[in-house]
Scaffold this active site. Structure first.
Site, PDB file in Angstrom:
ATOM      1  N   HIS A 149       0.971  -1.170   0.017  1.00  0.00           N
ATOM      2  CA  HIS A 149      -0.064  -0.007  -0.038  1.00  0.00           C
ATOM      3  C   HIS A 149       0.872   1.230   0.106  1.00  0.00           C
ATOM      4  O   HIS A 149       2.161   1.134  -0.518  1.00  0.00           O
ATOM      5  CB  HIS A 149      -1.046  -0.003   1.190  1.00  0.00           C
ATOM      6  CG  HIS A 149      -0.249  -0.247   2.648  1.00  0.00           C
ATOM      7  ND1 HIS A 149      -0.155   1.057   3.116  1.00  0.00           N
ATOM      8  CD2 HIS A 149       0.066  -1.025   3.156  1.00  0.00           C
ATOM      9  CE1 HIS A 149       0.452   0.935   4.578  1.00  0.00           C
ATOM     10  NE2 HIS A 149       0.686  -0.488   4.274  1.00  0.00           N
ATOM     11  N   ALA A 150       0.232   2.379   0.196  1.00  0.00           N
ATOM     12  CA  ALA A 150       0.948   3.740   0.242  1.00  0.00           C
ATOM     13  C   ALA A 150       2.451   3.711   0.936  1.00  0.00           C
ATOM     14  O   ALA A 150       3.223   4.116   0.189  1.00  0.00           O
ATOM     15  CB  ALA A 150      -0.095   4.915   0.642  1.00  0.00           C
TER      16      ALA A 150
END
Lengths: 94, 304
Positions: A18-19
């Site tokens: 993810h980010a």
């Protein structure tokens, strides 16, 4: 032209790629001259490109292929593999 | 889903033999919600707010516990298409346990701040801190995506990169609202220090939280202003890129059209002087090439 060096890693981080892990990868890739890529199935992401990495959408437990091509390919590949092994520096996962 | 953890020896760990004092409910089902409302006496509205991404952060004092709704960044997935969203989290602090309610499964206790936790109240505050830290991380990601999009837009004639920028701008507005909402929660915590029973260390941590949150808000505000102010310029760049392509195609069209005209004139089925001359082919060809040269000269003279 040198052949790219390839290594397979396991994405063990629970939320997947993810980010924040993507940010860690971009920061690391920027430290090396070599071209680093991450392969997830048919998708290939340039490790310096945040958009590419976010679009990979690799979930936890996925096997990814890392490739490096350039003067410091070996060092870059080791560093990237270590980043995956150390959970991208995000400690204490519960 | 329920995950049971315990705070023991200053660390959060999976539940061992001792009764769990940290209960993590992830998207609780009907049975779990009944338990939370009927047995633990959580307010139904507050519980619903914990699962509602549109709720504002707030602090409420209940007879047997402290209830807080905290805003945190939602995990980003590739399907989100560069829209970074915000979710809510319910934190219910009892004297002997901490109940956390979330709508999605997250890695909650990651980070150095969880290596030394002195009490459930301390853990409560550190969860607030990790939310701020999470926002900061996502803001850096948004900035990196924005820079990547800028490079793409400089050579692009498509709308998709502009649309991605709009998504980022929307995300920053969500984030600004959430961070501001969290700041009100932290201030209320500070103002209710005596009622909650905050220690001097807790108060120090709350001061740090206020500063960190304020810096996070400033950072989000700066990124949002940059994106908003540059949006018109970027739209113009995409438009200019397309205009440049149209100009190139027009030049090619004119450069082909004029010699075609010359050749067409000489293709007319009429008698014209020198029709049967052996060198007429080369004359026509020269005239066609001259017309191309003429276009080039006029273009340069006009500086188009």
């Amino acid at each position: 032209m040198d052949k790219p060096m390839i290594r397979e890693v396991l994405l063990s981080h629970a939320p997947g790629l993810h980010a924040r892990p993507c940010l860690a990868i971009v920061k690391l890739a920027g430290q090396f001259q070599s071209r680093l890529q991450i392969h997830h199935g048919r998708k290939i992401a340039d490790a310096r490109n945040m958009m590419d990495l976010l679009s990979l959408g690799a979930p936890s437990g996925t096997r990814l292929q890392l490739s490096a091509e350039g003067p410091d390919a070996d060092k870059a590949l080791n560093a990237l593999a270590d980043l995956f092994a150390n959970n991208f520096g995000l400690d204490g996962d519960l | 889903m329920l995950r049971q953890l315990e705070l023991a020896q200053g660390k959060v760990a999976h539940n061992g033999s001792a009764p769990p004092n940290i209960l993590l409910y992830i998207n609780p089902d009907e049975g779990e919600r009944r338990y939370l409302c009927d047995t633990l006496k959580l307010d139904e509205h507050t519980l619903a707010s914990a699962l509602d991404p549109d709720e504002q952060a707030r602090l409420e004092f209940e007879p047997e516990h402290l209830a807080a709704i905290l805003k945190r960044p939602k995990n980003y997935s590739s399907e989100d298409e560069f829209v970074f969203r915000v979710s809510s989290m319910g934190m219910f602090l009892f004297s002997d346990k901490l109940v956390l309610v979330l709508s999605e499964d997250v890695s909650l206790f990651e980070g150095k701040q969880y290596t030394r936790v002195s009490s459930l109240l301390d853990l409560f505050l550190k969860i607030v801190y990790s939310s701020i830290y999470h926002f900061e991380g996502h803001l850096k990601v948004i900035n990196a995506v924005s820079e990547s999009l800028e490079d793409q837009i400089n050579t692009s004639m498509q709308n998709k990169y502009l649309l991605n920028l709009f998504s980022l701008e929307k995300s920053l507005v969500y984030y600004l609202n959430a961070i501001s909402s969290n700041s009100r929660l932290i201030e209320r915590l500070k103002n209710s220090a005596a009622k909650i029973g905050l220690t001097p260390e807790n108060l120090e941590l709350i001061d740090d939280l206020l500063i960190e949150n304020s810096q996070c808000y400033e950072q989000a505000s700066i990124y949002s202003n940059i994106l908003a102010s540059m949006m018109d310029a970027r739209v113009s760049i995409v438009s200019n890129n397309l205009n440049w392509l149209m100009k190139t195609l027009t030049i090619i069209t004119i450069a082909i059209m004029l010699p075609t005209l010359v050749v067409s004139i000489f293709s007319m089925n009429v008698n014209f002087p020198g029709k049967d001359h052996p060198a007429m082919f080369w004359v026509i060809l020269c005239l066609a090439l001259l017309s191309v040269a003429l276009v080039r000269l006029v273009w340069r003279w006009k500086k188009w």
